[in-house]
Design a protein around this motif. Structure first.
Motif, PDB file in Angstrom:
ATOM      1  N   UNK A   1      70.530 100.498  23.405  1.00  0.00           N
ATOM      2  CA  UNK A   1      69.641 101.534  22.659  1.00  0.00           C
ATOM      3  C   UNK A   1      70.729 102.393  21.920  1.00  0.00           C
ATOM      4  N   UNK A   2      71.853 102.761  22.662  1.00  0.00           N
ATOM      5  CA  UNK A   2      72.983 103.417  22.162  1.00  0.00           C
ATOM      6  C   UNK A   2      73.560 102.709  21.093  1.00  0.00           C
ATOM      7  N   UNK A   3      73.408 101.397  21.023  1.00  0.00           N
ATOM      8  CA  UNK A   3      73.877 100.583  19.697  1.00  0.00           C
ATOM      9  C   UNK A   3      72.745 100.769  18.386  1.00  0.00           C
ATOM     10  N   UNK A   4      71.711 101.202  18.799  1.00  0.00           N
ATOM     11  CA  UNK A   4      70.766 101.315  17.611  1.00  0.00           C
ATOM     12  C   UNK A   4      69.661 100.398  17.602  1.00  0.00           C
ATOM     13  N   UNK A   5      69.789  99.509  18.854  1.00  0.00           N
ATOM     14  CA  UNK A   5      68.538  98.436  18.942  1.00  0.00           C
ATOM     15  C   UNK A   5      67.411  99.291  19.555  1.00  0.00           C
ATOM     16  N   UNK A   6      66.073  98.959  18.844  1.00  0.00           N
ATOM     17  CA  UNK A   6      65.009  99.512  19.394  1.00  0.00           C
ATOM     18  C   UNK A   6      64.766  98.878  20.687  1.00  0.00           C
ATOM     19  N   UNK A   7      64.595  99.795  21.777  1.00  0.00           N
ATOM     20  CA  UNK A   7      64.519  99.155  23.083  1.00  0.00           C
ATOM     21  C   UNK A   7      63.081  99.789  23.901  1.00  0.00           C
ATOM     22  N   UNK A   8      62.483  98.852  24.380  1.00  0.00           N
ATOM     23  CA  UNK A   8      61.412  99.332  25.355  1.00  0.00           C
ATOM     24  C   UNK A   8      61.867  98.822  26.956  1.00  0.00           C
ATOM     25  N   UNK A   9      62.537 100.068  27.388  1.00  0.00           N
ATOM     26  CA  UNK A   9      63.103  99.699  28.832  1.00  0.00           C
ATOM     27  C   UNK A   9      62.109  99.776  29.766  1.00  0.00           C
ATOM     28  N   UNK A  10      61.681  98.632  30.439  1.00  0.00           N
ATOM     29  CA  UNK A  10      60.861  98.505  31.377  1.00  0.00           C
ATOM     30  C   UNK A  10      61.481  98.266  32.918  1.00  0.00           C
ATOM     31  N   UNK A  11      62.709  98.507  32.967  1.00  0.00           N
ATOM     32  CA  UNK A  11      63.479  97.992  34.141  1.00  0.00           C
ATOM     33  C   UNK A  11      63.009  98.766  35.361  1.00  0.00           C
ATOM     34  N   UNK A  12      62.735 100.128  35.384  1.00  0.00           N
ATOM     35  CA  UNK A  12      62.335 100.835  36.803  1.00  0.00           C
ATOM     36  C   UNK A  12      61.021 101.075  36.575  1.00  0.00           C
ATOM     37  N   UNK A  13      60.154 100.595  35.725  1.00  0.00           N
ATOM     38  CA  UNK A  13      58.753 100.877  35.905  1.00  0.00           C
ATOM     39  C   UNK A  13      58.294 102.302  35.499  1.00  0.00           C
TER      40      UNK A  13
END
Length: 81
Positions: free
Chosen positions: A25-37
């Motif tokens: 995300x910091x590199x500009x990639x659109x991320x949907x972070x589901x790692x922690x629920x």
């Protein structure tokens, strides 16, 4: 002795995935972070309103089980069968 055993412990996979998601995300990639629920969008108004109503009920002391035959107001409001 304990310090030697801690070297056998593996790192958290969730923490590693979360770090990778943050890095992307910091590199500009659109991320949907589901790692922690965790929810990453705003709550729907109905969920938020329900939570507010639940807190209001708790503040009024309406946070216990009802009588096994139900609330008197509700029983009186229902038509007799």
């Amino acid at each position: 002795m304990l310090a030697q055993r801690t070297a056998l412990l593996k790192g958290s996979g969730t923490a590693a995935a979360r770090a990778a998601a943050k890095e992307a995300a910091d590199a500009g990639v659109q991320v949907v972070d589901l790692t922690a629920g965790e929810i990453w969008t705003n709550l729907a108004p109905t969920i938020r309103d329900g939570a507010i109503a639940a807190i209001a009920a708790i503040d009024k002391g309406i946070n216990r089980y009802t009588d096994t035959i139900g609330l008197m107001d509700l029983r009186e409001a229902l038509p007799a069968s």
